[in-house]
Every structure is written in C-alpha cells, then in structure tokens.
Enzyme design. Sequence first.
Site, PDB file in Angstrom:
ATOM      1  N   GLY A  17       0.988  -1.085  -0.082  1.00 11.04           N
ATOM      2  CA  GLY A  17      -0.105  -0.097  -0.085  1.00 11.04           C
ATOM      3  C   GLY A  17       0.728   1.064  -0.141  1.00 11.04           C
ATOM      4  N   GLU A  45      17.152  -4.350  10.533  1.00  7.90           N
ATOM      5  CA  GLU A  45      16.707  -4.228  12.071  1.00  7.90           C
ATOM      6  C   GLU A  45      16.921  -2.595  12.348  1.00  7.90           C
ATOM      7  OE1 GLU A  45      18.255  -5.833  16.207  1.00  7.90           O
ATOM      8  OE2 GLU A  45      19.313  -6.231  14.545  1.00  7.90           O
ATOM      9  N   ASP A  74      10.056   6.434   8.621  1.00  8.23           N
ATOM     10  CA  ASP A  74       9.497   5.753   9.779  1.00  8.23           C
ATOM     11  C   ASP A  74       8.486   6.674  10.496  1.00  8.23           C
ATOM     12  OD1 ASP A  74      10.225   3.650  11.428  1.00  8.23           O
ATOM     13  OD2 ASP A  74      10.953   4.908  12.786  1.00  8.23           O
ATOM     14  N   ASP A 163      -5.785   4.869  14.749  1.00  7.12           N
ATOM     15  CA  ASP A 163      -6.611   5.885  14.230  1.00  7.12           C
ATOM     16  C   ASP A 163      -7.748   6.155  15.132  1.00  7.12           C
ATOM     17  OD1 ASP A 163      -4.757   6.608  12.181  1.00  7.12           O
ATOM     18  OD2 ASP A 163      -6.136   5.811  10.698  1.00  7.12           O
TER      19      ASP A 163
END
Length: 201
Positions: A17, A45, A74, A163
């Site tokens: 996505g 990692e 991130d 959310d």
Amino acid sequence: MRRFTERSLVVATHNAGKLDEFRALLAPFGVTVTGNADHGLPEPEETETTFVGNARIKARAAVAATGLPALADDSGLEVFDLDGRPGVHTADWAETGAGRDFDIAMKRVHDELEASAAPAPHRARFCCTLVLAWPDGHEEIFEGHAGGEVIWPMRGARGHGYDPIFVPEGHEVTFAQMDAETKNAMSHRARAVEKLRGCFG
C-alpha cells in the site's frame, strides 16, 4: 534542497500500500518506483531511538544493496503524558505471537495513561519522517506531524493503526471516523510528503 533528477527510486518498504502511494505521488515526475521486494531486499533491523535514525537505516540499506537512490519512512504516535511513548515502538506495541493487533496497542496506551493519573486531555501527535538518500551519501530529511489528543474508548472503523483513539486538532471525531480523503489531507505522512515533493516538482 537537492533536486532529484534520477529516473529510478527504491522505496525501502515491503508494504504494498505504501509503495502504491509513492508510485502515484511520483508518477507525474516520470520516476520509476520499485520496492524492497523487487530487489529481494530484507527488512534491516531498526536499532535507533528516533524516527529519523530508523528511516535512515532503511534508506541507506536500500542504497547499499541496489546502487540506486532510496526513500524510506518511519512513523509513529507520541503521547506526551507517556513521555513520548510509544514513539519509535508504535508498531512494536501491537506485536503478538500471531501478528499485529492494534486493539491491544490502543488498550495499552489507555492503561498506561490511567496508571499515570495524568488528567485529560491527553495531547499527542502522529509523526512521519522521510529520508531520501543518494548513492553519493547525500540525504534530504522531511518531517510531518499531526497534532491532537488520544481518547478512550475507541471510535470509528476506518483507517488503521491507532486511528480510532486519535482526535486531530480542530476536530471532534477520530481519524477512524473520517473518510480517507479528509484524513489524508491532514495526516503526518501527507505533510511530510508535501515537503518531499519539493525535490521533484
């Protein structure tokens, strides 16, 4: 800000996505976008304690493996009454033996706020950091934030992640109660991406 003049870019993710989102964003600029899976790349990692640190790990790993410029992100939720947690561990709080369960993660946020005895409202923000890295070592960093508060109980069935407990500033409904177009116009990723577009447009 360095202009992006190359024709190919690796988006350092296995998330289909997210990859589609960046393909659509960069399509007007004639950039060919590939992902980690297209190059057989593993997920490195993430050992840093900041969003920019972990995004940089992912971008640099993709550049080193492919020799192409790479984009990585991130992101996560910072709750101020929890000293910024879950922060870079936002996804980790949802990990179970059977995959990620964000209901568990949201319940943990609620339980830790209850234990802290901090009074409402519980201010929070979603954060997104993008790192665009070139093979010559140059990097551009773009950050976006969406401020608001976390509430309980959960409300809404749209969106993803945290959310259902996040109400953005100036609104009375959670991200999970909004349609995608409304949420995406004000999201932390949208704000970071808008800055990124400056490299291409």
